[in-house]
Design a protein around this motif. Sequence first.
Motif, PDB file in Angstrom:
ATOM      1  N   GLN A 169      -3.978   9.692 -15.304  1.00  0.00           N
ATOM      2  CA  GLN A 169      -3.923   9.503 -13.853  1.00  0.00           C
ATOM      3  C   GLN A 169      -3.588  10.812 -13.153  1.00  0.00           C
ATOM      4  OE1 GLN A 169      -1.208   5.986 -14.230  1.00  0.00           O
ATOM      5  NE2 GLN A 169      -2.189   5.482 -12.290  1.00  0.00           N
ATOM      6  N   VAL A 170      -2.655  11.562 -13.725  1.00  0.00           N
ATOM      7  CA  VAL A 170      -2.280  12.849 -13.146  1.00  0.00           C
ATOM      8  C   VAL A 170      -3.514  13.753 -13.097  1.00  0.00           C
ATOM      9  CG1 VAL A 170      -0.879  14.933 -13.458  1.00  0.00           C
ATOM     10  CG2 VAL A 170       0.135  12.683 -13.866  1.00  0.00           C
ATOM     11  N   ALA A 171      -4.220  13.818 -14.216  1.00  0.00           N
ATOM     12  CA  ALA A 171      -5.404  14.677 -14.299  1.00  0.00           C
ATOM     13  C   ALA A 171      -6.490  14.244 -13.331  1.00  0.00           C
ATOM     14  CB  ALA A 171      -5.939  14.677 -15.733  1.00  0.00           C
ATOM     15  N   VAL A 218     -11.642  19.552 -19.494  1.00  0.00           N
ATOM     16  CA  VAL A 218     -10.639  20.226 -20.319  1.00  0.00           C
ATOM     17  C   VAL A 218      -9.240  19.836 -19.867  1.00  0.00           C
ATOM     18  CG1 VAL A 218      -9.667  22.494 -20.888  1.00  0.00           C
ATOM     19  CG2 VAL A 218     -12.124  22.149 -20.950  1.00  0.00           C
ATOM     20  N   PHE A 219      -9.024  19.788 -18.563  1.00  0.00           N
ATOM     21  CA  PHE A 219      -7.730  19.410 -17.998  1.00  0.00           C
ATOM     22  C   PHE A 219      -7.346  18.002 -18.435  1.00  0.00           C
ATOM     23  CE2 PHE A 219      -5.266  17.731 -14.339  1.00  0.00           C
ATOM     24  CZ  PHE A 219      -4.213  18.629 -14.361  1.00  0.00           C
ATOM     25  N   ILE A 220      -8.273  17.067 -18.357  1.00  0.00           N
ATOM     26  CA  ILE A 220      -7.999  15.679 -18.735  1.00  0.00           C
ATOM     27  C   ILE A 220      -7.701  15.587 -20.224  1.00  0.00           C
ATOM     28  CG2 ILE A 220      -9.045  13.387 -18.971  1.00  0.00           C
ATOM     29  CD1 ILE A 220     -10.487  14.033 -16.260  1.00  0.00           C
ATOM     30  N   ALA A 228       1.774   7.031  -6.555  1.00  0.00           N
ATOM     31  CA  ALA A 228       1.791   6.347  -7.848  1.00  0.00           C
ATOM     32  C   ALA A 228       3.054   6.658  -8.641  1.00  0.00           C
ATOM     33  CB  ALA A 228       0.561   6.740  -8.668  1.00  0.00           C
ATOM     34  N   ALA A 229       3.593   7.844  -8.474  1.00  0.00           N
ATOM     35  CA  ALA A 229       4.791   8.262  -9.206  1.00  0.00           C
ATOM     36  C   ALA A 229       6.027   7.913  -8.385  1.00  0.00           C
ATOM     37  CB  ALA A 229       4.732   9.752  -9.506  1.00  0.00           C
ATOM     38  N   SER A 230       6.286   6.624  -8.262  1.00  0.00           N
ATOM     39  CA  SER A 230       7.362   6.181  -7.378  1.00  0.00           C
ATOM     40  C   SER A 230       8.709   6.000  -8.079  1.00  0.00           C
ATOM     41  CB  SER A 230       6.960   4.874  -6.694  1.00  0.00           C
ATOM     42  OG  SER A 230       6.662   3.899  -7.678  1.00  0.00           O
ATOM     43  N   SER A 231       8.725   5.857  -9.382  1.00  0.00           N
ATOM     44  CA  SER A 231       9.985   5.678 -10.106  1.00  0.00           C
ATOM     45  C   SER A 231      10.380   6.975 -10.812  1.00  0.00           C
ATOM     46  CB  SER A 231       9.842   4.556 -11.143  1.00  0.00           C
ATOM     47  OG  SER A 231       8.981   4.973 -12.189  1.00  0.00           O
ATOM     48  N   THR A 232      11.628   7.052 -11.249  1.00  0.00           N
ATOM     49  CA  THR A 232      12.091   8.241 -11.973  1.00  0.00           C
ATOM     50  C   THR A 232      11.279   8.471 -13.251  1.00  0.00           C
ATOM     51  OG1 THR A 232      14.299   8.095 -11.027  1.00  0.00           O
ATOM     52  CG2 THR A 232      14.082   9.332 -13.090  1.00  0.00           C
ATOM     53  N   PRO A 233      11.048   7.440 -14.085  1.00  0.00           N
ATOM     54  CA  PRO A 233      10.224   7.690 -15.279  1.00  0.00           C
ATOM     55  C   PRO A 233       8.805   8.166 -14.932  1.00  0.00           C
ATOM     56  CG  PRO A 233      11.395   5.621 -15.520  1.00  0.00           C
ATOM     57  CD  PRO A 233      11.604   6.085 -14.104  1.00  0.00           C
ATOM     58  N   ASP A 234       8.234   7.625 -13.864  1.00  0.00           N
ATOM     59  CA  ASP A 234       6.900   8.069 -13.442  1.00  0.00           C
ATOM     60  C   ASP A 234       6.927   9.535 -13.030  1.00  0.00           C
ATOM     61  OD1 ASP A 234       5.728   5.590 -13.855  1.00  0.00           O
ATOM     62  OD2 ASP A 234       5.953   4.959 -11.775  1.00  0.00           O
ATOM     63  N   GLY A 252       6.172  16.326 -16.508  1.00  0.00           N
ATOM     64  CA  GLY A 252       5.865  16.818 -17.849  1.00  0.00           C
ATOM     65  C   GLY A 252       4.389  17.140 -18.021  1.00  0.00           C
ATOM     66  N   CYS A 253       3.545  16.285 -17.481  1.00  0.00           N
ATOM     67  CA  CYS A 253       2.097  16.537 -17.555  1.00  0.00           C
ATOM     68  C   CYS A 253       1.745  17.818 -16.812  1.00  0.00           C
ATOM     69  CB  CYS A 253       1.321  15.373 -16.953  1.00  0.00           C
ATOM     70  SG  CYS A 253       1.417  13.854 -17.892  1.00  0.00           S
TER      71      CYS A 253
END
Length: 120
Positions: free
Chosen positions: A36-38, A13-15, A68-74, A80-81
């Motif tokens: 990826q977050v999920a 459900v989360f994914i 994995a979330a190394s940049s500002t957009p990431d 947001g996720c």
Amino acid sequence: MSRPTAASTAAAVFIMACLLSPGVIREAAAAISCGQVASSLGQCFGYITGQGPLSQQCCAGVQRLNAAASSTPDRQTACGCLKSLSGRISNLNPNLAAGLPGRCGVSIPYPISTTTDCSR
């Protein structure tokens, strides 16, 4: 064939919620996805709902997601996720979710909260 467990059902459900969330639209500019977050945080459901201990697998996922979330957009996409999904997880304990990065030895530049402004 075995029946799905509550944890595997919650992870599914989360994914799905992550893939259908508005945060996916911002994904084009980021290398990280809500999927990826999920998948990184799937082992954390028991803990953030108060139904289990904080596991090493959960913390490993938190650390992978942070790397994995190394940049500002990431980071904006991940934020947001997380923000959109927090309202979709039944029995979510906001205090446990907010403290998860610190408990796993990860420092992030924003609080985990439904009120976080992910655009900054």
